[in-house]
Structures are given as structure tokens and as C-alpha cells.
Write an enzyme that holds these catalytic residues in place. Structure first.
Site, PDB file in Angstrom:
ATOM      1  N   THR A 127       6.367 -18.076  61.497  1.00 28.13           N
ATOM      2  CA  THR A 127       7.086 -18.374  62.733  1.00 28.13           C
ATOM      3  C   THR A 127       6.139 -18.759  63.867  1.00 28.13           C
ATOM      4  OG1 THR A 127       8.346 -17.280  64.514  1.00 28.13           O
ATOM      5  CG2 THR A 127       7.066 -15.842  63.102  1.00 28.13           C
ATOM      6  N   ASP A 128       6.647 -19.534  64.809  1.00 26.54           N
ATOM      7  CA  ASP A 128       5.842 -19.879  66.001  1.00 26.54           C
ATOM      8  C   ASP A 128       5.567 -18.640  66.860  1.00 26.54           C
ATOM      9  OD1 ASP A 128       8.413 -19.495  67.068  1.00 26.54           O
ATOM     10  OD2 ASP A 128       8.501 -21.424  68.103  1.00 26.54           O
ATOM     11  N   GLU A 129       6.328 -17.557  66.621  1.00 32.59           N
ATOM     12  CA  GLU A 129       6.159 -16.366  67.472  1.00 32.59           C
ATOM     13  C   GLU A 129       4.803 -15.706  67.280  1.00 32.59           C
ATOM     14  OE1 GLU A 129       9.599 -13.932  68.093  1.00 32.59           O
ATOM     15  OE2 GLU A 129      10.928 -15.535  67.456  1.00 32.59           O
ATOM     16  N   TYR A 151       7.933  -7.579  65.691  1.00 34.74           N
ATOM     17  CA  TYR A 151       8.293  -8.608  64.699  1.00 34.74           C
ATOM     18  C   TYR A 151       7.171  -9.630  64.568  1.00 34.74           C
ATOM     19  CZ  TYR A 151      10.171 -13.102  63.099  1.00 34.74           C
ATOM     20  OH  TYR A 151      10.335 -14.317  62.464  1.00 34.74           O
ATOM     21  N   LYS A 155       4.632 -10.448  61.387  1.00 40.29           N
ATOM     22  CA  LYS A 155       4.538 -11.773  60.757  1.00 40.29           C
ATOM     23  C   LYS A 155       3.099 -12.276  60.813  1.00 40.29           C
ATOM     24  CE  LYS A 155       7.314 -14.022  59.224  1.00 40.29           C
ATOM     25  NZ  LYS A 155       7.856 -14.090  57.830  1.00 40.29           N
TER      26      LYS A 155
HETATM   27  P1  NAD Z   1      17.258 -13.408  57.751  1.00 38.95           P
HETATM   28  O1  NAD Z   1      17.092 -12.094  58.436  1.00 38.95           O
HETATM   29  O2  NAD Z   1      18.526 -14.166  57.881  1.00 38.95           O
HETATM   30  O3  NAD Z   1      16.983 -13.242  56.180  1.00 38.95           O
HETATM   31  C1  NAD Z   1      16.010 -12.389  55.661  1.00 38.95           C
HETATM   32  C2  NAD Z   1      16.365 -12.122  54.193  1.00 38.95           C
HETATM   33  O4  NAD Z   1      15.331 -11.296  53.638  1.00 38.95           O
HETATM   34  C3  NAD Z   1      17.674 -11.355  54.014  1.00 38.95           C
HETATM   35  O5  NAD Z   1      18.428 -11.938  52.972  1.00 38.95           O
HETATM   36  C4  NAD Z   1      17.234  -9.940  53.633  1.00 38.95           C
HETATM   37  O6  NAD Z   1      18.161  -9.266  52.805  1.00 38.95           O
HETATM   38  C5  NAD Z   1      15.928 -10.245  52.908  1.00 38.95           C
HETATM   39  N1  NAD Z   1      15.006  -9.094  52.916  1.00 38.95           N
HETATM   40  C6  NAD Z   1      14.632  -8.336  53.984  1.00 38.95           C
HETATM   41  N2  NAD Z   1      13.768  -7.380  53.597  1.00 38.95           N
HETATM   42  C7  NAD Z   1      13.587  -7.548  52.260  1.00 38.95           C
HETATM   43  C8  NAD Z   1      12.801  -6.896  51.289  1.00 38.95           C
HETATM   44  N3  NAD Z   1      12.027  -5.848  51.614  1.00 38.95           N
HETATM   45  N4  NAD Z   1      12.836  -7.341  50.000  1.00 38.95           N
HETATM   46  C9  NAD Z   1      13.617  -8.402  49.659  1.00 38.95           C
HETATM   47  N5  NAD Z   1      14.402  -9.057  50.536  1.00 38.95           N
HETATM   48  C10 NAD Z   1      14.370  -8.648  51.822  1.00 38.95           C
HETATM   49  O7  NAD Z   1      16.015 -14.274  58.237  1.00 38.95           O
HETATM   50  P2  NAD Z   1      15.873 -15.851  58.436  1.00 38.95           P
HETATM   51  O8  NAD Z   1      16.242 -16.193  59.811  1.00 38.95           O
HETATM   52  O9  NAD Z   1      16.505 -16.547  57.299  1.00 38.95           O
HETATM   53  O10 NAD Z   1      14.290 -15.975  58.330  1.00 38.95           O
HETATM   54  C11 NAD Z   1      13.679 -16.223  57.070  1.00 38.95           C
HETATM   55  C12 NAD Z   1      12.181 -16.307  57.271  1.00 38.95           C
HETATM   56  O11 NAD Z   1      11.878 -17.336  58.216  1.00 38.95           O
HETATM   57  C13 NAD Z   1      11.564 -15.021  57.836  1.00 38.95           C
HETATM   58  O12 NAD Z   1      10.332 -14.813  57.192  1.00 38.95           O
HETATM   59  C14 NAD Z   1      11.375 -15.332  59.308  1.00 38.95           C
HETATM   60  O13 NAD Z   1      10.273 -14.615  59.826  1.00 38.95           O
HETATM   61  C15 NAD Z   1      11.091 -16.820  59.267  1.00 38.95           C
HETATM   62  N6  NAD Z   1      11.485 -17.565  60.482  1.00 38.95           N
HETATM   63  C16 NAD Z   1      12.750 -17.508  60.980  1.00 38.95           C
HETATM   64  C17 NAD Z   1      13.092 -18.278  62.100  1.00 38.95           C
HETATM   65  C18 NAD Z   1      14.495 -18.279  62.660  1.00 38.95           C
HETATM   66  O14 NAD Z   1      14.715 -18.926  63.699  1.00 38.95           O
HETATM   67  N7  NAD Z   1      15.471 -17.668  62.038  1.00 38.95           N
HETATM   68  C19 NAD Z   1      12.125 -19.074  62.726  1.00 38.95           C
HETATM   69  C20 NAD Z   1      10.835 -19.102  62.187  1.00 38.95           C
HETATM   70  C21 NAD Z   1      10.528 -18.345  61.058  1.00 38.95           C
HETATM   71  P1  TYD Z   2      16.661 -15.008  69.347  1.00 41.05           P
HETATM   72  O1  TYD Z   2      17.724 -15.766  68.642  1.00 41.05           O
HETATM   73  O2  TYD Z   2      16.678 -13.519  69.259  1.00 41.05           O
HETATM   74  O3  TYD Z   2      15.268 -15.603  68.837  1.00 41.05           O
HETATM   75  P2  TYD Z   2      13.761 -15.245  69.331  1.00 41.05           P
HETATM   76  O4  TYD Z   2      13.777 -14.088  70.225  1.00 41.05           O
HETATM   77  O5  TYD Z   2      13.134 -14.929  68.026  1.00 41.05           O
HETATM   78  O6  TYD Z   2      13.264 -16.500  69.982  1.00 41.05           O
HETATM   79  O7  TYD Z   2      16.664 -15.380  70.895  1.00 41.05           O
HETATM   80  C1  TYD Z   2      16.490 -16.709  71.347  1.00 41.05           C
HETATM   81  C2  TYD Z   2      16.406 -16.660  72.860  1.00 41.05           C
HETATM   82  O8  TYD Z   2      17.654 -16.211  73.383  1.00 41.05           O
HETATM   83  C3  TYD Z   2      15.360 -15.677  73.370  1.00 41.05           C
HETATM   84  O9  TYD Z   2      14.764 -16.213  74.560  1.00 41.05           O
HETATM   85  C4  TYD Z   2      16.169 -14.444  73.714  1.00 41.05           C
HETATM   86  C5  TYD Z   2      17.505 -15.020  74.165  1.00 41.05           C
HETATM   87  N1  TYD Z   2      18.664 -14.157  73.905  1.00 41.05           N
HETATM   88  C6  TYD Z   2      19.537 -13.823  74.942  1.00 41.05           C
HETATM   89  O10 TYD Z   2      19.377 -14.248  76.089  1.00 41.05           O
HETATM   90  N2  TYD Z   2      20.592 -13.004  74.644  1.00 41.05           N
HETATM   91  C7  TYD Z   2      20.813 -12.508  73.406  1.00 41.05           C
HETATM   92  O11 TYD Z   2      21.796 -11.757  73.209  1.00 41.05           O
HETATM   93  C8  TYD Z   2      19.912 -12.887  72.341  1.00 41.05           C
HETATM   94  C9  TYD Z   2      20.115 -12.354  70.955  1.00 41.05           C
HETATM   95  C10 TYD Z   2      18.854 -13.692  72.646  1.00 41.05           C
END
Ligand code: NAD
Ligand code: TYD
Length: 344
Positions: A127-129, A151, A155
Site C-alpha cells: 500500500t502507499d500508506e 496498519y 504492511k
Molecule cells: P480486505 O480486508 O477486503 O481483504 C483481506 C482478506 O484477507 C479477507 O478476505 C480476509 O479474510 C483475509 N485474511 C485476513 N487475515 C488472514 C489470515 N491471517 N489468513 C488468511 N486470510 C486472511 O482487504 P483489501 O482491501 O482487499 O486489501 C487486500 C490487500 O491490498 C491488503 O494486503 C491491503 O493491505 C492491500 N491494499 C488495499 C488497499 C485498499 O484500498 N483496499 C490499497 C492498497 C493496498
Molecule cells: P479509508 O477508506 O479508511 O482508507 P485509508 O484510511 O486507508 O486511506 O479512508 C479514506 C479517507 O476517508 C481517509 O482520509 C479517512 C476518511 N474517512 C472518513 O472521513 N470517514 C470515515 O468514516 C472513514 C472510514 C474514512
């Protein structure tokens, strides 16, 4: 034929990726390993469940015996793609330990098994975070990591370990670091699906702080195309940023959602900010673009499609917004919403 192990494949991005991989590559086979935490959901994979090139294993990536057995089975993977993670910043402020366990220890277990059993490629989804907040300019892959939340720190730990396995053991590791994804099947605790589903129900939209934080939004299907490209053209030991350069202020995103749904601006509530809230994320994705990637649609088109998907698929999220979700919602938002201010 090529066999993939996709951990975390029942989550938001993982399930979109599994669907993409099966559709785009008729000779690829996919095993999903997923613990089915609160965020994992087999409804996300309903349309592929009968595909003979797909199989599902319920299990934890921290379970070394199980991961080892998958590598020793006749279906052992050529490629491992690790999406499995605890993924929500707000939950990492409530319970950091589960993030360390899955995002660091779990990544270690997967890396160790991949090293022992020799895979063609290990793709770590990051992630970019991990770079932290940036007020001007954009992060490149070579910038130092400066994570703010438990988090992001977990990561970053997973990334460092994966790169160390490349340097120390020659494991063919590649990392993608994407910006905030949005699209179908995203658990409705994240900003966009939470605001869309609350707006559909006429419930308040809890905007943290002044709502002027910036995120660099990426449509999930474009991330899946980027991951596919990196699997085929990425170089071992390299990191690839994945961002669409679609930076938007949170307030603007909230207002856009309300506009598409025809709901009033007054649903937005300014609530107490998230501690340690990163102000702005921004990625320089020139390295990925040089491989030929570009977003497939504009941010506005992708947002409209996404809002429509949640409107048309209420069967999917109404089941989720009960039980555990409501408990979390009360814990994270109860006090905040009691003191919240409607948009002025
Ligand atoms: P999500 O929370 O929707 O999915 C995570 C999945 O991992 C779930 O199906 C959960 O059951 C499974 N999981 C959790 N712990 C586990 C374990 N110990 N063993 C096996 N399975 C497990 O997350 P997402 O949004 O789909 O993100 C997927 C990946 O992408 C993550 O690694 C996250 O850090 C990364 N990511 C997400 C975003 C975003 O905007 N959602 C952005 C950048 C990177
Ligand atoms: P989020 O989807 O939690 O992603 P991340 O924190 O990983 O970037 O949040 C996206 C942006 O929205 C972040 O600046 C936090 C803000 N946010 C709110 O203002 N209210 C909310 O209830 C949530 C979940 C996020």
C-alpha cells in the site's frame, strides 16, 4: 498451465483479482487461501465457485503446516500472490496486535514456504500508506518508508521482510504498492462503500476532521490489470507503485456520492478526526506506466459505476451491515456521531 496461490482472495481486491485472472488467462488455475475474517466473504466469489480452475481453502496464512501442505500437494503453486491482511486503519487503532500477526508474521510464513518449495514468483500486495503522508509532490518507489498507523507499520514490516527474502535468499519477490482502491465488493467500513450505503439509507456520513484530506483513488479493476502486468513483466526485487493520479479531497468525494444518488448534502456530518490521520497520499506511478499500464476509465466514470453497483447489489452489503459490523460501527462512530456537526 500456471497455478496460483492467492491468499486473502475472498476479500475486496483479492476477489476482484481472482475473477480477473480466471477470465483473462484460460490456462491459469487459482487456489484461494483465506481465513474468512469479518472482511472475507465467499459471496464475493459466487460467480467463480463452480469454475473447475478455481478452488477454495479456508485457513490462516500464519498456519505454517497448512501453507507447507499446499506447496507439497499436486496442485502446488508456481506463483504466490499475497493479499491477505488486516486492512483497515481505524481497526488497527483499536486492535494493533491482529495486524502484526497477519501482516508481518503471516507474510513471513508465506515467504518461508515459498523459499523452501521454490516458486517462480512471490507477489506481495502492499500500500502507499507505507510511505506516510506527503503534502507536496508524489512518492517514488525509492523513497523511505514512514508509516503512521499500526496498519501501515505492519504492511511496511511485511514489505521489508519480502525484500530481505529477495536480497538474502534470492526469492523472486515483487511488490506492488497501490493507492486507495474502490469498486464492487469492498467491505462497507471503508470510506466509499460506507458513505454510499449510508447515503442509500439516508444515514449520516461521518467525515473525519475538516474532510480536506486527500486520497489518490484507484478503480479496483485497474489495480487488477496492474497486478497482472507486474506478474508478467515486473522484475524480481522491484517495487511498483500503482496509482491513477486521481487525487480528490474527501469532502468532494462525499458530495459526488450524494449527487449521483440524489441525496442532500446535509447528510454529511463532521466528526472527531482519526488520530494520526495522514493528510495526503500521492504516488508517482511512472515505473508501472513505463510497462504500458494506464487507467481504463476516468475517476468520475468509475465512481458512478461503483455507486450504481452498491445500489443494484443491496443483497450483498445488507447482510454484512449487521452483527459484527454494527458492534464495530458503534465502537468507532457512536461517540463521534453524537457530537457530530452537519455540514455548514
Ligand atoms: P480486505 O480486508 O477486503 O481483504 C483481506 C482478506 O484477507 C479477507 O478476505 C480476509 O479474510 C483475509 N485474511 C485476513 N487475515 C488472514 C489470515 N491471517 N489468513 C488468511 N486470510 C486472511 O482487504 P483489501 O482491501 O482487499 O486489501 C487486500 C490487500 O491490498 C491488503 O494486503 C491491503 O493491505 C492491500 N491494499 C488495499 C488497499 C485498499 O484500498 N483496499 C490499497 C492498497 C493496498
Ligand atoms: P479509508 O477508506 O479508511 O482508507 P485509508 O484510511 O486507508 O486511506 O479512508 C479514506 C479517507 O476517508 C481517509 O482520509 C479517512 C476518511 N474517512 C472518513 O472521513 N470517514 C470515515 O468514516 C472513514 C472510514 C474514512
Amino acid at each position: 498451465m500456471r497455478r496460483f496461490l492467492v491468499s486473502g482472495g475472498a476479500g475486496f481486491i483479492g476477489s476482484n483479482f481472482v475473477r480477473h485472472l480466471l477470465n483473462a488467462h484460460p490456462d491459469y488455475h487459482v487456489t484461494v487461501l483465506d481465513k474468512l475474517t469479518y472482511a472475507g466473504n465467499l459471496d464475493n466469489l459466487l460467480d467463480v465457485q463452480d469454475n473447475p480452475r478455481y478452488r477454495f481453502i479456508k485457513g490462516d496464512i500464519c498456519d505454517a503446516a497448512l501453507v507447507g501442505a499446499i506447496h507439497e500437494s499436486p496442485d502446488r503453486p508456481h506463483v504466490v500472490v499475497n493479499f491477505a491482511a488486516e486492512s483497515h486503519v481505524d481497526r488497527s487503532l483499536l486492535d494493533p496486535g491482529s495486524f502484526l500477526r497477519t501482516d508481518v508474521q503471516g507474510t513471513y510464513v508465506l515467504l518461508e514456504a515459498a523459499r523452501k518449495h521454490v516458486v517462480e514468483l512471490f507477489l506481495q500486495i502492499s500500500t502507499d500508506e507505507v510511505y506516510g503522508s506527503i503534502l507536496e509532490g508524489s512518492f517514488k518507489e525509492t523513497d523511505p518508508l514512514n508509516p503512521s498507523s499500526p496498519y501501515a507499520a505492519s504492511k511496511a514490516g511485511g514489505d521489508m521482510l519480502a525484500l530481505a527474502y529477495h536480497t538474502s535468499f534470492g526469492l523472486p519477490v515483487v511488490i506492488t504498492r497501490s493507492s486507495n482502491n474502490f469498486g464492487p465488493y469492498q467491505y462497507p467500513e471503508k470510506f466509499i462503500p460506507l458513505f454510499v450505503t449510508n447515503a442509500i439509507d439516508g444515514e449520516p456520513l461521518p467525515l473525519y476532521g475538516d474532510g480536506l484530506q486527500v486520497r489518490d483513488w484507484l478503480y479496483v479493476l485497474d489495480n487488477c490489470r496492474a497486478i497482472d502486468l507486474v506478474i508478467h513483466q515486473g522484475a524480481p526485487g522491484e517495487v511498483y507503485n500503482v496509482g491513477a493520479s486521481s487525487e480528490r479531497v474527501n469532502l468532494e468525494v462525499a458530495e459526488g456520492i450524494l449527487r449521483v444518488l440524489g441525496k442532500p448534502r446535509e447528510l454529511v456530518r463532521h466528526v472527531t478526526d482519526r488520530p494520526g490521520h495522514d493528510r495526503r497520499y500521492s504516488l508517482d506511478s511512472a515505473k508501472l506506466r513505463s510497462l504500458g499500464w494506464a487507467p481504463s476509465r476516468s475517476h468520475e466514470e468509475a465512481m458512478e459505476e461503483t455507486v450504481r453497483w452498491y445500489f443494484d447489489n443491496q443483497w450483498w452489503w445488507r447482510k454484512i451491515k449487521s452483527g459484527e459490523f454494527l458492534e464495530y460501527y458503534r465502537q468507532n462512530y457512536g461517540e463521534r456521531l453524537r457530537g457530530g456537526q452537519p455540514l455548514g
